[in-house]
Design a protein around this motif. Structure first.
Motif, PDB file in Angstrom:
ATOM      1  N   SER A 205      11.051  28.213  -0.123  1.00  0.00           N
ATOM      2  CA  SER A 205      12.342  28.890  -0.054  1.00  0.00           C
ATOM      3  C   SER A 205      12.818  29.239  -1.465  1.00  0.00           C
ATOM      4  CB  SER A 205      13.374  27.995   0.634  1.00  0.00           C
ATOM      5  OG  SER A 205      13.539  26.779  -0.098  1.00  0.00           O
ATOM      6  N   TYR A 210      12.693  23.621   0.572  1.00  0.00           N
ATOM      7  CA  TYR A 210      11.743  23.441   1.670  1.00  0.00           C
ATOM      8  C   TYR A 210      10.623  24.454   1.546  1.00  0.00           C
ATOM      9  CZ  TYR A 210      13.737  27.518   4.162  1.00  0.00           C
ATOM     10  OH  TYR A 210      14.150  28.791   4.516  1.00  0.00           O
ATOM     11  N   LYS A 223       8.030  23.125   8.858  1.00  0.00           N
ATOM     12  CA  LYS A 223       9.052  23.230   7.829  1.00  0.00           C
ATOM     13  C   LYS A 223       9.116  21.871   7.148  1.00  0.00           C
ATOM     14  CE  LYS A 223      13.860  24.612   6.990  1.00  0.00           C
ATOM     15  NZ  LYS A 223      15.094  25.180   7.611  1.00  0.00           N
ATOM     16  N   ILE A 249       7.266  34.660   1.228  1.00  0.00           N
ATOM     17  CA  ILE A 249       8.693  34.860   1.408  1.00  0.00           C
ATOM     18  C   ILE A 249       9.067  36.261   0.939  1.00  0.00           C
ATOM     19  CG2 ILE A 249       9.382  33.996  -0.872  1.00  0.00           C
ATOM     20  CD1 ILE A 249      11.750  32.597   0.526  1.00  0.00           C
ATOM     21  N   GLY A 253      14.512  36.448  -0.079  1.00  0.00           N
ATOM     22  CA  GLY A 253      14.484  35.076   0.407  1.00  0.00           C
ATOM     23  C   GLY A 253      14.956  34.879   1.830  1.00  0.00           C
ATOM     24  N   LYS A 254      15.235  35.967   2.533  1.00  0.00           N
ATOM     25  CA  LYS A 254      15.803  35.840   3.877  1.00  0.00           C
ATOM     26  C   LYS A 254      14.759  35.675   4.969  1.00  0.00           C
ATOM     27  CE  LYS A 254      20.084  38.328   2.825  1.00  0.00           C
ATOM     28  NZ  LYS A 254      20.945  39.490   3.176  1.00  0.00           N
ATOM     29  N   PHE A 256      10.429  34.812   6.004  1.00  0.00           N
ATOM     30  CA  PHE A 256       9.059  34.439   5.679  1.00  0.00           C
ATOM     31  C   PHE A 256       8.139  35.301   6.536  1.00  0.00           C
ATOM     32  CE2 PHE A 256      11.220  30.768   4.076  1.00  0.00           C
ATOM     33  CZ  PHE A 256      10.411  30.247   3.075  1.00  0.00           C
ATOM     34  N   ASP A 270      12.863  33.557  10.203  1.00  0.00           N
ATOM     35  CA  ASP A 270      14.039  33.117   9.456  1.00  0.00           C
ATOM     36  C   ASP A 270      13.774  31.661   9.081  1.00  0.00           C
ATOM     37  OD1 ASP A 270      16.548  31.900   8.774  1.00  0.00           O
ATOM     38  OD2 ASP A 270      17.601  33.551   9.755  1.00  0.00           O
ATOM     39  N   GLY A 271      13.460  31.410   7.825  1.00  0.00           N
ATOM     40  CA  GLY A 271      13.079  30.071   7.410  1.00  0.00           C
ATOM     41  C   GLY A 271      14.216  29.070   7.471  1.00  0.00           C
ATOM     42  N   ASP A 272      15.430  29.522   7.129  1.00  0.00           N
ATOM     43  CA  ASP A 272      16.575  28.610   7.152  1.00  0.00           C
ATOM     44  C   ASP A 272      16.853  28.112   8.569  1.00  0.00           C
ATOM     45  OD1 ASP A 272      16.805  29.002   4.453  1.00  0.00           O
ATOM     46  OD2 ASP A 272      18.618  30.231   4.538  1.00  0.00           O
TER      47      ASP A 272
END
Length: 393
Positions: A205, A210, A223, A249, A253-254, A256, A270-272
């Motif tokens: 990220s 992470y 993750k 990514i 950064g939004k 992956f 969406d990684g978050d």
């Protein structure tokens, strides 16, 4: 062509039997990949950027994680290293060394059994050859091109480094482990068992807190909390038989992007939130993901059809597809320091491809050893390496 047709067919057939998984351009954009436009000045680090992983160098631009990777922006650490392409040959147990200026092979380095990737260290001073079946890492000094004494490491299929440089992370695919090690001595410090099969590729990220990892043989994503060195979430990809490969990514950064050689495309995640990803079809056998030096495009290798798809981040869509003349099996690689050439291994064809990033024209195909895989173009711009064949920040 350097091989006769008969020889090429015989070699390709032998390699295939052994190896397993693993349009015109608008004129206004014609030179973007060449770095002929002035680099956009990064914004000063924001409060958000300062909240990253402890010890991680602040990102240059929170809106572009690749801001340090502009054409020829070489770190003082690597600026005097000779430009080379290092090609690990999984079936020949060697690393072929290519001079990218002449497209000629200038050396062959014997290494351990089944070398998979050549990985730049976090401090960029060493190249580590991942001898997976040989259970070792062979260090190469990129200044001299000489190999050092192998270090004993079990099942090093792939290798990454935490963004603060504190740990090396060995992707022990068959052992089903993420092994956190000292980045210099490779001493084992912490082992995180995983329940998936074939843990393989990863990316971090923006804040480094992470990383997302792919599990090739069970079609899953992980993750992982970087600081805690623990898997915090896991999901099965929504396609039966998925075989996820490379992970990258987006510049902002939004998202992956995860290449999938069985889904024949790229999963967008969406990684978050780590919610269900969507599939972007690209081509048969999607494998490697590489970002252009201007952060505008991503080169996507489709190993099963001999093509490279081009994804435009700003337009959020595929814009072009380059097909290799007479076919091929483009796999892993990287972009030249000046951004002009995309280098990819031809996994099933014992060759390496040099491709013009502006036109998609094949500049050369260079014979190498058998089963070429995760080649490293070195040196490259950036301040530090996160591993694989060269993920730089």
């Amino acid at each position: 062509m350097h091989h006769t047709t008969i020889k090429r067919v015989l070699i390709a057939g032998a390699v295939l039997a052994v190896l397993a998984g693993c349009g015109s351009e608008p004129k206004e954009h014609a030179n973007e990949a060449l770095g002929t436009k002035p680099a956009v000045q990064p914004a000063p680090p924001t409060k958000k950027a300062a909240q990253g992983l402890l010890g991680m160098p602040p990102v240059l631009d929170p809106k572009d994680v690749y801001a340090a990777d502009r054409p020829n922006r070489l770190s003082p650490v690597v600026k005097d290293f000779p430009a080379r392409v290092y090609v690990p040959n999984t079936l020949s147990n060697t690393v072929t060394v290519i001079d990218p200026k002449t497209y000629r092979v200038i050396g062959t380095i014997p290494v351990g059994t089944q070398p998979q990737h050549v990985v730049p260290s976090w401090d960029m001073k060493t190249l580590w050859v991942n001898n997976d079946k040989g259970n070792s890492l062979t260090p190469i000094d990129p200044k001299t091109g000489k190999a050092g004494k192998p270090v004993s490491v079990h099942d090093p299929y792939n290798l990454y480094f935490t963004p603060n440089g504190k740990y090396a992370i060995v992707m022990a695919s068959l052992d089903r482990e993420l092994v956190f090690r000292d980045p210099h001595t490779m001493k084992r410090l912490k082992t995180e068992p995983v329940s998936c099969y074939g843990v393989n590729h990863a990316d971090f990220s923006v804040d480094g807190r992470y990383f997302i990892a792919s599990c090739e043989f069970s079609g899953e994503l992980l993750k992982v909390d970087t600081q805690k060195m623990k898997v915090v979430a896991q999901q099965k990809l929504p396609l039966h038989g998925s075989m996820p490969q490379d992970v990258k990514i987006s510049p902002n950064g939004k998202r992956f992007y995860i290449a999938d050689m069985k889904a024949n495309g790229v999963w967008v995640l969406d990684g978050d939130k780590f919610t269900k990803p969507t599939l972007l079809p690209t081509g048969k056998g999607t494998h490697g993901l590489y970002v252009s030096r201007d952060s505008r495009e991503m080169y996507i290798s489709n190993r099963g059809e001999g093509s490279i798809s081009i994804f435009d981040f700003t337009k959020n869509r595929l814009t072009k597809k380059w097909r290799l003349p007479q076919g091929g099996s483009p796999d892993m690689g990287g972009v030249s320091a000046d951004g002009k050439v995309l280098w990819l291994s031809g996994r099933y064809d014992s060759e390496v491809y040099a491709i013009d990033t502006r036109t998609g024209v094949l500049l050369d195909r260079i014979p190498v050893g058998s089963g070429p895989h995760g080649l490293a173009v070195y040196p490259q711009p950036g301040r530090y390496s996160l591993g694989h064949t060269g993920i730089f920040r």
